[in-house]
Design a protein around this motif. Structure first.
Motif, PDB file in Angstrom:
ATOM      1  N   GLU A 111       0.809  -1.212   0.000  1.00  0.00           N
ATOM      2  CA  GLU A 111       0.000   0.000   0.000  1.00  0.00           C
ATOM      3  C   GLU A 111       0.849   1.273   0.000  1.00  0.00           C
ATOM      4  N   THR A 112       2.114   1.189   0.388  1.00  0.00           N
ATOM      5  CA  THR A 112       2.977   2.378   0.398  1.00  0.00           C
ATOM      6  C   THR A 112       3.820   2.500  -0.862  1.00  0.00           C
ATOM      7  N   GLU A 113       3.720   1.529  -1.779  1.00  0.00           N
ATOM      8  CA  GLU A 113       4.476   1.620  -3.026  1.00  0.00           C
ATOM      9  C   GLU A 113       3.791   2.612  -3.968  1.00  0.00           C
ATOM     10  N   GLN A 114       4.540   3.625  -4.391  1.00  0.00           N
ATOM     11  CA  GLN A 114       3.982   4.700  -5.195  1.00  0.00           C
ATOM     12  C   GLN A 114       4.008   4.395  -6.688  1.00  0.00           C
ATOM     13  N   ASN A 115       4.975   3.602  -7.130  1.00  0.00           N
ATOM     14  CA  ASN A 115       5.119   3.286  -8.553  1.00  0.00           C
ATOM     15  C   ASN A 115       4.190   2.122  -8.893  1.00  0.00           C
ATOM     16  N   LEU A 116       3.076   2.419  -9.551  1.00  0.00           N
ATOM     17  CA  LEU A 116       2.075   1.397  -9.836  1.00  0.00           C
ATOM     18  C   LEU A 116       2.606   0.345 -10.798  1.00  0.00           C
ATOM     19  N   ASP A 117       3.316   0.762 -11.843  1.00  0.00           N
ATOM     20  CA  ASP A 117       3.847  -0.202 -12.803  1.00  0.00           C
ATOM     21  C   ASP A 117       4.831  -1.163 -12.136  1.00  0.00           C
ATOM     22  N   TYR A 118       5.684  -0.641 -11.290  1.00  0.00           N
ATOM     23  CA  TYR A 118       6.643  -1.480 -10.577  1.00  0.00           C
ATOM     24  C   TYR A 118       5.920  -2.433  -9.628  1.00  0.00           C
ATOM     25  N   LEU A 119       4.877  -1.938  -8.976  1.00  0.00           N
ATOM     26  CA  LEU A 119       4.105  -2.776  -8.058  1.00  0.00           C
ATOM     27  C   LEU A 119       3.450  -3.933  -8.787  1.00  0.00           C
ATOM     28  N   LEU A 120       2.814  -3.651  -9.908  1.00  0.00           N
ATOM     29  CA  LEU A 120       2.091  -4.694 -10.627  1.00  0.00           C
ATOM     30  C   LEU A 120       3.046  -5.659 -11.323  1.00  0.00           C
ATOM     31  N   ARG A 121       4.052  -5.096 -11.996  1.00  0.00           N
ATOM     32  CA  ARG A 121       4.906  -5.926 -12.833  1.00  0.00           C
ATOM     33  C   ARG A 121       5.915  -6.741 -12.032  1.00  0.00           C
ATOM     34  N   ASP A 122       6.592  -6.110 -11.084  1.00  0.00           N
ATOM     35  CA  ASP A 122       7.718  -6.759 -10.403  1.00  0.00           C
ATOM     36  C   ASP A 122       7.350  -7.344  -9.039  1.00  0.00           C
TER      37      ASP A 122
ATOM     38  N   PRO B 239       8.077 -21.883  -9.541  1.00  0.00           N
ATOM     39  CA  PRO B 239       7.933 -20.424  -9.529  1.00  0.00           C
ATOM     40  C   PRO B 239       6.480 -20.012  -9.354  1.00  0.00           C
ATOM     41  N   ALA B 240       6.267 -18.967  -8.597  1.00  0.00           N
ATOM     42  CA  ALA B 240       4.919 -18.444  -8.352  1.00  0.00           C
ATOM     43  C   ALA B 240       5.035 -16.964  -8.053  1.00  0.00           C
ATOM     44  N   ASN B 241       3.929 -16.245  -8.184  1.00  0.00           N
ATOM     45  CA  ASN B 241       3.919 -14.818  -7.884  1.00  0.00           C
ATOM     46  C   ASN B 241       3.097 -14.558  -6.624  1.00  0.00           C
TER      47      ASN B 241
ATOM     48  N   ALA C 188      -5.015  -2.336  -1.275  1.00  0.00           N
ATOM     49  CA  ALA C 188      -5.480  -1.579  -2.438  1.00  0.00           C
ATOM     50  C   ALA C 188      -4.728  -1.975  -3.703  1.00  0.00           C
ATOM     51  N   GLY C 189      -3.395  -2.094  -3.613  1.00  0.00           N
ATOM     52  CA  GLY C 189      -2.617  -2.447  -4.789  1.00  0.00           C
ATOM     53  C   GLY C 189      -2.940  -3.833  -5.311  1.00  0.00           C
ATOM     54  N   TYR C 190      -3.155  -4.773  -4.412  1.00  0.00           N
ATOM     55  CA  TYR C 190      -3.499  -6.129  -4.816  1.00  0.00           C
ATOM     56  C   TYR C 190      -4.836  -6.140  -5.547  1.00  0.00           C
ATOM     57  N   GLN C 191      -5.824  -5.454  -5.005  1.00  0.00           N
ATOM     58  CA  GLN C 191      -7.138  -5.419  -5.640  1.00  0.00           C
ATOM     59  C   GLN C 191      -7.111  -4.708  -6.988  1.00  0.00           C
ATOM     60  N   LYS C 192      -6.263  -3.702  -7.118  1.00  0.00           N
ATOM     61  CA  LYS C 192      -6.131  -3.036  -8.412  1.00  0.00           C
ATOM     62  C   LYS C 192      -5.546  -4.005  -9.438  1.00  0.00           C
TER      63      LYS C 192
ATOM     64  N   ASN D 177       3.892 -15.492 -18.313  1.00  0.00           N
ATOM     65  CA  ASN D 177       4.313 -14.127 -18.043  1.00  0.00           C
ATOM     66  C   ASN D 177       3.148 -13.176 -18.294  1.00  0.00           C
ATOM     67  N   PHE D 178       3.087 -12.070 -17.538  1.00  0.00           N
ATOM     68  CA  PHE D 178       2.002 -11.106 -17.658  1.00  0.00           C
ATOM     69  C   PHE D 178       2.556  -9.786 -18.190  1.00  0.00           C
ATOM     70  N   VAL D 179       1.853  -9.221 -19.155  1.00  0.00           N
ATOM     71  CA  VAL D 179       2.249  -7.945 -19.754  1.00  0.00           C
ATOM     72  C   VAL D 179       1.020  -7.049 -19.849  1.00  0.00           C
ATOM     73  N   ASP D 180       1.250  -5.746 -20.036  1.00  0.00           N
ATOM     74  CA  ASP D 180       0.155  -4.795 -20.214  1.00  0.00           C
ATOM     75  C   ASP D 180      -0.480  -4.976 -21.585  1.00  0.00           C
ATOM     76  N   TYR D 181      -1.791  -4.807 -21.637  1.00  0.00           N
ATOM     77  CA  TYR D 181      -2.502  -4.824 -22.914  1.00  0.00           C
ATOM     78  C   TYR D 181      -2.367  -3.446 -23.548  1.00  0.00           C
ATOM     79  N   ASP D 182      -1.576  -3.378 -24.590  1.00  0.00           N
ATOM     80  CA  ASP D 182      -1.252  -2.086 -25.198  1.00  0.00           C
ATOM     81  C   ASP D 182      -2.454  -1.425 -25.869  1.00  0.00           C
ATOM     82  N   GLY D 183      -3.442  -2.214 -26.266  1.00  0.00           N
ATOM     83  CA  GLY D 183      -4.558  -1.649 -27.017  1.00  0.00           C
ATOM     84  C   GLY D 183      -5.685  -1.116 -26.162  1.00  0.00           C
ATOM     85  N   LYS D 184      -5.492  -1.028 -24.839  1.00  0.00           N
ATOM     86  CA  LYS D 184      -6.608  -0.595 -24.005  1.00  0.00           C
ATOM     87  C   LYS D 184      -6.968   0.874 -24.214  1.00  0.00           C
ATOM     88  N   SER D 185      -6.035   1.686 -24.733  1.00  0.00           N
ATOM     89  CA  SER D 185      -6.331   3.100 -25.005  1.00  0.00           C
ATOM     90  C   SER D 185      -6.584   3.359 -26.481  1.00  0.00           C
TER      91      SER D 185
END
Length: 625
Positions: A137-148, A165-167, A184-188, A207-215
């Protein structure tokens, strides 16, 4: 490649493929050599040991659990969390939350082994959850939180080998770590996975990646069969097919064939059942024991009854088609009886897909826990019934004229259902039989049933008091069921039969990988086109909102609320008067009333001490006098 290609591989080739895929997910990303991967897993294991050492010192004795979970805890302080964050250094800082889950599992295992310190180890497991939640909840970088932190897979070195291996998302669901799941970060992250904004990488579905076409606001950019990997769309399809499954069953059970022949509707019913069985088997084969839970056992029971019904139908068809054939008629009636017996399960099965709604999800958790608690009651009941049944059989055998077995068993079951039958046991070695039956009724109706009620009450209080977190946990588990058994080509049952019959058998074994992938995309585009027309419009509409949020500096999933429509017209930084009034009247909720009074008293003592010092002449002035 589809999951059926993996199924047809040899065990050795399957294991080698899995190891190669999993090794690519280790931290850090090496070239894939075994020694380098082992070094990474060893370092991660060292991070977990550092955290275990810290938590054992921080929670060195038994305290109340609320002392650890309190946001202003005097034990789990900001310094403790900061120290835990530094356990991995710069190279392995992203795996700290994963290592805390490893420690959580260790402490739970220690609690089951060292019963004399079970409460202490349980508290340390709670401390692991609290620290992990605060880091998330104190991690400010959302991309780093989700990805790493949350989605990257890690492995530790244990007993000379690397663990699977597991996440963090998977481990939290497996360990039922409610505090981490409710962060909050987990639920996001779960929300992004559910919407398909984070998806599995092409060619490496672990492996999980961002869906580039969402925008992307283009309608046709979203019209692609790969979007059916989205858990939301898979769940929608499952609800639709389950409704069709229920409608087909209703048509079959209401149109009985006296001759016992299979018609088209029954063929559809059993064909869909075969598709569901194949899907359950493949997911269990890929995920393992972690895939099993209440609804899987429920579905397996339903499918077993239907398989028995179909087998009896085939046995009936093996006999003469004459209407006078009693054996054919007997097996045909048994087949329909089994089919009718599954009726309640067909309707209850629909609740499986309603757990994504908050109201039903929380109640299903309560029911599931109650069913688990019932195992204690049924274990005790079985022992009690076995003893009394043997005694009644012995008494009945003394008098050969008294019917046994069926009447005895029926009378004992009636007692369990609070409808005892005393007349049946009057003639059992009077007066021993009737006395023993009174004792049996007292034990079952007064003791065991009250124990069951107490267990149900305890389970309901535990779950209902934490219903929101339990709902989030069951929703996370449902999401992981869709993404945990990765498949490049998603064929939702009963379409998986199309994959087996029309794609795997005739084409997969000789077509090239690229050609087979194109063929799968073509077939999926055809069968999913009605749903893709709607989902493409929905995603294109969402893309406009995402772009608007990005232009205004908001997050992609932000939705403007009612109070935000006029918020831009109010600036509290310029309204100094109101800001000062609020600051003066706002209490410090981090400090309780006793601590606040002590601080005030301490300040008054300090002022009084200074006043006394000012009134008392110093030694230099006394010597002058």
């Amino acid at each position: 490649m589809g999951h059926w290609r993996d199924l047809f591989r040899s065990d050795r080739g399957r294991a080698r493929h899995r190891v190669e895929v999993e090794r690519r997910r280790l931290l850090p990303a090496y070239s894939g050599e075994q020694s380098q991967a082992s070094d990474a897993s060893k370092e991660i294991a060292k991070v977990a040991l550092r955290l275990k050492y810290q938590i054992e010192l921080v929670v060195s004795c038994e305290v109340e659990q609320t002392v650890l979970t309190d946001p202003n805890s005097r034990i789990i302080t900001d310094d403790v969390v900061a120290t835990a964050r530094q356990a991995g250094g710069e190279d392995y800082k992203a795996c700290v939350v994963y290592c805390l889950l490893v420690c959580l599992r260790w402490f739970k295992l220690q609690s089951s082994v060292e019963l004399w310190d079970a409460d202490l180890h349980d508290l340390r497991a709670v401390a692991c959850e609290v620290i992990a939640k605060r880091i998330i909840e104190t991690e400010q970088n959302l991309d780093y939180l989700l990805r790493d932190i949350l989605l990257k897979r890690y492995s530790i070195y244990s007993e000379g080998v690397e663990t699977d291996p597991a996440n963090v998302i998977e481990r939290s669901v497996d360990l039922h770590a409610l505090r981490i799941i409710s962060s909050a970060g987990y639920q996001k992250c779960i929300d992004y996975l559910w919407r398909g904004w984070i998806c599995q990488e092409e060619g490496n579905p672990t492996n999980f990646v961002d869906y580039d076409g969402k925008s992307n606001t283009s309608y046709w950019s979203h019209f692609h069969p790969d979007r059916m990997r989205t858990p939301l769309y898979q769940n929608t399809c499952q609800i639709m097919f389950s409704l069709i499954y229920l409608a087909v069953y209703t048509a079959v059970i209401n149109t009985v064939n006296p001759t016992g022949d299979l018609d088209v509707v029954e063929g559809i019913l059993y064909g869909m059942t075969l598709a569901f069985i194949c899907d359950e088997g493949i997911k269990f084969w890929k995920v393992g024991w972690n895939y099993l839970e209440f609804w899987n056992a429920f579905n397996s029971t339903l499918y077993t009854i239907l398989v028995v019904s179909l087998a009896l139908r085939f046995v009936a068809l093996a006999h003469s088609s004459s209407t006078q054939d009693e054996q054919r008629q007997l097996y045909n009636e048994l087949s329909y009886n089994f089919l009718a017996f599954a009726g309640p399960m067909f309707w209850i099965r629909m609740m499986l897909y309603l757990d994504s709604f908050r109201f039903f999800g929380a109640m299903f958790v309560v029911l599931r826990v109650m069913m688990k608690e019932s195992l204690i009651f049924f274990a005790l009941l079985f022992v009690v019934m076995a003893g009394f049944f043997q005694a009644f059989i012995g008494m009945a055998q003394v008098d050969a004229d008294v019917p046994i077995q069926r009447n005895i068993l029926q009378g004992m079951i009636n007692s369990i259902m609070q409808s005892p039958d005393f007349d049946t046991f009057q003639e059992f070695a009077f007066p021993f039989g009737i006395i023993l039956y009174y004792v049996f009724n007292f034990i079952v109706m007064t003791v065991l049933l009250n124990i069951l009620i107490a267990l149900y009450n305890s389970a309901y209080e535990d779950i209902s008091g934490n219903a929101t977190d339990e709902y989030m946990a069951i929703f996370a588990q449902k999401t992981m069921q869709f993404v945990r058994a990765p498949d490049e080509n998603v064929f939702i049952p009963p379409f998986n039969l199309v994959e087996i019959v029309c794609l795997v058998a005739p084409f997969e074994w000789w077509l090239s990988r690229e050609a087979y992938a194109k063929l799968n995309d073509f077939v999926m585009a055809i069968i999913y086109s009605p749903l893709l027309f709607f989902t493409s419009w929905l995603e294109a509409h969402q893309a406009h909102r995402i772009r608007w949020n990005r232009r205004h500096g908001e997050e992609d999933d932000d939705c403007a609320q009612e109070w935000e429509h006029v918020a831009h017209e109010v600036d509290f930084d310029l309204d100094d008067t109101w800001k000062e009034q609020v600051a003066e009247s706002t209490p410090d909720i981090k400090v309780d009333s006793c601590t606040y009074e002590i601080r005030e008293l301490k300040e008054q003592v300090r002022l009084l001490t200074e006043m006394v010092k000012n009134l008392t002449p110093d030694k230099g002035q006394e010597q002058e006098f």
